[in-house]
Design an enzyme around this catalytic site. Structure first.
Site, PDB file in Angstrom:
ATOM      1  N   ARG A  60       0.908  -1.558   0.045  1.00  7.79           N
ATOM      2  CA  ARG A  60      -0.385   0.185   0.307  1.00  7.79           C
ATOM      3  C   ARG A  60       0.844   1.127  -0.509  1.00  7.79           C
ATOM      4  O   ARG A  60       1.969   1.199  -0.050  1.00  7.79           O
ATOM      5  CB  ARG A  60      -0.913  -0.470   1.061  1.00  7.79           C
ATOM      6  N   LYS A 201      -7.796  -3.048   2.041  1.00  8.19           N
ATOM      7  CA  LYS A 201      -7.776  -1.637   2.561  1.00  8.19           C
ATOM      8  C   LYS A 201      -8.765  -0.699   2.797  1.00  8.19           C
ATOM      9  O   LYS A 201      -8.897   0.093   3.253  1.00  8.19           O
ATOM     10  CB  LYS A 201      -6.700  -1.637   3.448  1.00  8.19           C
ATOM     11  N   HIS A 221      -9.035  -4.589  13.313  1.00  7.34           N
ATOM     12  CA  HIS A 221      -7.460  -5.336  12.856  1.00  7.34           C
ATOM     13  C   HIS A 221      -7.267  -6.092  14.078  1.00  7.34           C
ATOM     14  O   HIS A 221      -6.290  -6.122  14.216  1.00  7.34           O
ATOM     15  CB  HIS A 221      -6.741  -4.324  12.416  1.00  7.34           C
ATOM     16  N   SER A 239       3.046  -6.083  12.533  1.00 13.79           N
ATOM     17  CA  SER A 239       4.170  -7.210  11.870  1.00 13.79           C
ATOM     18  C   SER A 239       4.748  -7.490  12.578  1.00 13.79           C
ATOM     19  O   SER A 239       5.493  -6.916  13.500  1.00 13.79           O
ATOM     20  CB  SER A 239       4.108  -6.687  10.305  1.00 13.79           C
ATOM     21  N   LYS A 243       0.450 -12.946  15.115  1.00  9.76           N
ATOM     22  CA  LYS A 243      -0.597 -12.785  15.087  1.00  9.76           C
ATOM     23  C   LYS A 243      -1.544 -14.065  14.300  1.00  9.76           C
ATOM     24  O   LYS A 243      -2.076 -14.959  14.290  1.00  9.76           O
ATOM     25  CB  LYS A 243      -1.144 -11.674  14.680  1.00  9.76           C
ATOM     26  N   THR A 244      -0.909 -13.777  12.984  1.00  7.76           N
ATOM     27  CA  THR A 244      -0.940 -15.156  12.298  1.00  7.76           C
ATOM     28  C   THR A 244      -0.972 -16.292  13.077  1.00  7.76           C
ATOM     29  O   THR A 244      -1.648 -17.373  12.693  1.00  7.76           O
ATOM     30  CB  THR A 244      -0.763 -14.925  10.723  1.00  7.76           C
ATOM     31  N   ASP A 258      -7.831 -11.102   9.765  1.00  8.44           N
ATOM     32  CA  ASP A 258      -7.310  -9.662   9.460  1.00  8.44           C
ATOM     33  C   ASP A 258      -8.152  -8.728   9.985  1.00  8.44           C
ATOM     34  O   ASP A 258      -8.077  -7.599  10.494  1.00  8.44           O
ATOM     35  CB  ASP A 258      -6.595  -9.916   8.331  1.00  8.44           C
ATOM     36  N   ARG A 324       2.478 -12.365  -1.109  1.00  4.91           N
ATOM     37  CA  ARG A 324       1.861 -12.499  -0.109  1.00  4.91           C
ATOM     38  C   ARG A 324       0.544 -13.793  -1.075  1.00  4.91           C
ATOM     39  O   ARG A 324       0.657 -14.273  -2.623  1.00  4.91           O
ATOM     40  CB  ARG A 324       0.619 -11.530   0.058  1.00  4.91           C
TER      41      ARG A 324
END
Length: 539
Positions: A60, A201, A221, A239, A243-244, A258, A324
């Site tokens: 982004r 996003k 988020h 990041s 989290k994942t 997410d 990704r």
């Protein structure tokens, strides 16, 4: 194709379209993959996934994200470096130029939803210049049921044309690329960038504005999962915090990875119908669910092949570290559909504290929860970005500042309200970073210990444990956690040099306080009470 091209063009007339060379409406994944291959937009990998490049922009571009400033948004949006104002008349002219640009091209239209709960759902209509972008939208947004009438008036539309570049001197943009949200026209314009995540996003930003305003619903988020007994948990984290990894639990169903909303009375729900996972250094051993999800219908972005093969080399960073994969959520075996659950029983704030100061797990009261939510802290270490030679603090309000159209205090106060409404919810701060010293001296917290701590919290095994208050940060630190050595729970005990720990902890506390200064005038006394103690500020 589900609908005729003429019918499809009729649906685009409210957006300003009069003509197009051909309109492809709601193509299937197979049709979109075929079109992308024919148009030279991508290549198939040996697992059947479509490999595509996003061009100049591999992420982004926050400095090129604008919000139209008008009567609707003037007094509600948090204006500044994150929400950069854009004039309505400039938006109208840019929209007209984009439509003229697309008028002689074959385009791809997708009709979808954002929001798994029907009472909080947005109907979307997306116009894409590229076939693979339309497949991305099929994967990432919620898909209508087969045969469902989608000739609706959309709640929001996206026009995305990577090949259209703005003229900054004429169009009011900063560069040739742009992403502009217009809440009055209920539209997002994206041009000059092939990074598909701008669409995802963009809609997240829309929901971050509309849900608090219109539905008293907290947008988050975060990732979320749910146990066999229906006990939901949510995981916030920037990041590199895990989290994942930590929300992927074979014993719990995945709600989403997410973006979620927390409603007044209907629990939590996923905004999306898919996952957009980072795949740098991906392996089956580390992330088996993501690995197995990368198959026909999935997209891998900015990756490269092992030479002489069609096998993805996930260690290859020659294009970007932000490689990704985008795939529908049902490609994950334990994903639940519809992606909804009751209100969470546990909330985890994940931080990778490279200074080795924060406890590996601690419990937060309401004030500390709101304060740490607004702080959104983690730390970057040497090697993660060029120029970083020692740990650097990173603060991102609500663990997603760049997506917040409203002031962060609005979201923090809503979190506090949720804690009042659900007094049984536990909020935990989990340090997945360093112990025994700062980066370079100490060591990274073992993943097995972190998993054990989260499991203990989820199972209620910490309910009867004794807690001690951290002298600087004021959080409650458990004295015992099943399957975790007691000596690592108090971070000061893990340092050989206790005086060095005290100095480092005081320095980190001061960074928290200094970061919070920009919010202090808007924050309530209850939020400010969650601040750490420093020599300059004691609360």
């Amino acid at each position: 194709m589900l609908n005729s091209a003429a019918n499809a063009l009729d649906r685009l007339k409210p957006l300003g379209f009069v003509q197009a060379a051909h309109v492809n409406l709601n193509l299937t994944p197979a049709e979109l993959v075929e079109a992308a291959l024919q148009r030279g937009e991508g290549t198939l990998t040996d697992t059947g996934a479509l490999m595509c490049d996003t061009g100049q922009f591999t992420g982004r571009s926050p400095k090129d994200r604008f919000v139209v400033q008008d009567a609707h948004t003037q007094d509600s949006v948090w204006w500044g470096d994150i929400n950069i104002p854009f004039a309505p008349d400039q938006f109208d002219r840019l929209q007209e130029k984009m439509i003229n640009y697309l008028s002689d091209k074959e385009i791809y239209v997708r009709e979808a939803f954002a929001g798994a709960h029907p009472d909080y759902q947005l109907k979307l209509r997306i116009v894409n210049e590229q076939a693979w972008h339309n497949l991305f939208c099929y994967n990432m947004f919620l898909r209508p049921t087969e045969g469902e009438d989608t000739s609706w008036t959309p709640d929001f539309s996206i026009i995305c044309a990577p090949g259209f570049e703005a003229d900054p001197a004429v169009d009011g943009t900063r560069q040739k690329n742009f992403a502009i949200l217009n809440f009055t026209k209920k539209m997002i314009l994206i041009g000059g960038t092939g990074y598909a995540g701008e669409m995802k996003k963009g809609i997240f930003g829309v929901l971050n504005y509309l849900l608090p305003h219109e539905h008293n619903t907290l947008p988050m988020h975060c990732s979320a999962n749910v146990g066999p007994a229906g006990d939901a948990a949510i995981f916030f984290g920037l990041s590199g915090t895990g989290k994942t990894t930590l929300s992927a639990d074979p014993h719990r169903g995945l709600i989403g990875d997410d973006e979620h909303g927390w409603t007044p009375d209907a629990g939590i729900f996923n905004f999306e119908g898919g996952c957009y996972a980072k795949v740098i250094d991906l392996s089956r051993e580390k992330e088996p669910q993501i690995w197995d999800a990368i198959r026909f219908g999935s997209i891998v972005e900015n990756t490269r092949f092992v030479p002489g093969t069609h096998t993805v080399d996930y260690a290859n960073k020659s294009v970007t570290e932000n490689t990704r994969a985008a795939y529908p959520i049902h490609f994950i075996d334990n994903a639940i559909e519809p992606s909804v659950a009751g209100s969470p029983k546990n909330i985890f704030f994940l931080t990778a504290d490279a200074f080795g100061v924060l406890p590996p797990i601690s419990k937060l009261d309401k004030s500390h929860a709101m304060y740490h939510f607004m702080s959104g802290y983690t730390a970057k270490v040497a090697g993660t970005e060029m120029g970083i030679t020692e740990p650097q603090t990173t603060f991102s309000a609500c663990f997603g500042a760049v997506f917040l159209p409203l002031h962060p205090t609005k979201y923090a106060e809503m979190l506090g309200q949720k804690m009042d409404e659900h007094p049984d919810v536990n909020v935990w701060l989990v340090n997945t970073g360093w112990t025994g010293g700062s980066y370079g001296v100490g060591s990274r917290m073992k993943l097995t210990y972190t998993r054990a701590m989260i499991t203990a919290a989820l199972n209620g095994e910490l309910d009867e444990v004794t807690f001690l208050k951290h002298p600087i940060f004021g959080v409650e630190v458990p004295t015992a956690v099943p399957n975790v050595p007691a000596e690592i729970l108090d971070p000061r005990n893990t340092w050989t040099d206790k005086e060095a720990y005290d100095k480092t902890a005081a320095a980190l506390a001061e960074k928290f306080v200094n970061n919070f200064q920009k919010y202090a005038d808007f924050a309530s006394e209850e939020i400010l009470a969650g601040a750490p103690k420093t020599a300059e500020l004691t609360v």
